[in-house]
Design an enzyme around this catalytic site. Structure first.
Site, PDB file in Angstrom:
ATOM      1  N   LYS A   8       0.956  -1.379   0.042  1.00 22.56           N
ATOM      2  CA  LYS A   8       0.144   0.277   0.012  1.00 22.56           C
ATOM      3  C   LYS A   8       0.507   1.201   0.172  1.00 22.56           C
ATOM      4  O   LYS A   8       2.153   0.735   0.618  1.00 22.56           O
ATOM      5  CB  LYS A   8      -0.842   0.004   1.059  1.00 22.56           C
ATOM      6  CG  LYS A   8      -0.288   0.241   2.696  1.00 22.56           C
ATOM      7  CD  LYS A   8      -0.418   1.742   3.007  1.00 22.56           C
ATOM      8  CE  LYS A   8       0.531   1.273   3.970  1.00 22.56           C
ATOM      9  NZ  LYS A   8       2.115   2.552   4.213  1.00 22.56           N
ATOM     10  N   ASP A 134      -1.922  -1.803  10.540  1.00 28.32           N
ATOM     11  CA  ASP A 134      -2.487  -1.658   8.970  1.00 28.32           C
ATOM     12  C   ASP A 134      -3.208  -2.575   8.855  1.00 28.32           C
ATOM     13  O   ASP A 134      -3.435  -2.804   7.796  1.00 28.32           O
ATOM     14  CB  ASP A 134      -1.551  -0.889   8.809  1.00 28.32           C
ATOM     15  CG  ASP A 134      -0.482  -0.128   8.335  1.00 28.32           C
ATOM     16  OD1 ASP A 134      -1.219   0.637   8.636  1.00 28.32           O
ATOM     17  OD2 ASP A 134       0.400   0.234   7.684  1.00 28.32           O
TER      18      ASP A 134
END
Ligand code: ATP
Length: 296
Positions: A8, A134
């Site tokens: 990401k 995350d």
């Protein structure tokens, strides 16, 4: 079972204040890109084995995939059967691309299937939050805004693809170090994530690149000249929108066109030392991830 855990990047990352638990309250906009580790999961007679193609990643209980297995075992009282996980690392380690978090998230999905646990999306999210800030986002990826310490995730439907050139200098930056060195009194207490979300929905590329923001960038750039250099290389290659991802050191440049991203990546590669890794990647949607990993 083969799964892919994707990297990401943060298009925007704001630190809004310090919390009593020591974490920062953040607001961020995350986007998955098509750079992935390949995770192979195999049932075996007994025990847990995790291996990784990159020797700097620990293979014991410090590995986030290992932690995911332990968490499932203790929550659902599974002592047998055994499981072997092999991670073929493509995502640079400790690079601000959430490689370890993605490995943990995909291991949860894999075990849910292999051990027929029938865990719902909400149950997986609750487990993921115990593994790291995350990890809940990494369960499903795509485009999402996250708040709290990153674990409160709202997924967004964004159709327009974007392309990125990533430069990863050969240094590691600890996330804890980066967060500790932000001068929180100097950060803007109002995040511009809502504005970026509307720019993304409108496909307003010029607006988007002028609002890219990361509060962690200033202390990391000050301490690590390689990050300043990576920024400069992308700017010299003509990219207007350049930002460090997460706690770095990876820096990305964003472009509206795939062939331009590939050309720029080739140009950048020809200008820097081979120890610096350069990737040309595109944004990838939650739907595409779920098809690729047969998560539906
Ligand atoms: P984030 O963007 O979420 O802060 P990151 O990309 O900066 O993550 P990771 O690649 O997840 O960082 O690695 C951070 C640390 O976690 C490293 O020091 C590494 O040794 C350790 N680690 C544990 N398990 C893994 C894993 N499966 N893959 C990569 N790193 C792992």
């Amino acid at each position: 079972m083969i799964l892919y855990s994707f990297a990401k990047i943060n298009l925007s990352l704001h630190l809004l204040g310090k919390r009593p638990d020591g974490y920062h309250e953040i607001e961020t906009l995350m986007q998955t890109v098509d750079l992935a580790d390949k995770i192979t999961m195999t049932e075996c007679k007994e025990g847990t084995t995790v291996t990784c193609s990159d020797p700097i990643v620990p293979s014991d209980e410090r590995n986030l995939a290992y932690k995911a297995i332990d968490l499932i075992r203790s929550n659902y009282r599974i002592t047998k059967p055994g499981i072997q996980v092999h991670i073929d690392k493509q995502i640079p380690v400790a690079s601000g691309l959430a490689g370890g978090s993605g490995n943990a998230a995909m291991t949860l999905h894999g075990l849910n299937k292999i051990w027929s646990l029938g865990l719902s999306r909400e149950q997986l999210m609750a487990l993921a939050a115990k593994l790291g800030s995350d990890v809940p986002y990494c369960l499903f990826g795509g485009t999402a805004r996250a708040s709290g310490r990153g674990e409160k995730v709202k997924w967004l439907d964004v159709e327009n693809p974007f392309y990125f050139v990533l430069i990863n200098p050969p240094i590691a930056v600890s996330s804890a170090w980066a967060y500790q060195h932000v001068k929180i009194d100097l950060t803007n207490p109002v995040s511009c994530v809502s504005l970026i979300v509307s720019l993304l929905h409108d496909g307003d590329f010029d607006g988007l690149i002028s609002h890219l923001h990361n509060d962690l960038e200033s202390p990391v750039q000050s301490a690590f000249s390689a990050v300043r250099e990576a920024r400069g290389i992308l700017a010299d290659a003509g990219i207007m929108g350049v930002l460090m991802s997460g706690s770095g050191p990876t820096v990305f440049g964003i472009l509206p066109d795939r062939s331009e991203a590939e050309r720029t990546a080739d140009l950048v590669r020809s200008r820097i030392s081979p120890q610096w890794r350069v990737f040309s990647v595109s944004s990838i949607s939650q739907r595409a991830i779920s098809l690729r990993c047969s998560l539906d």
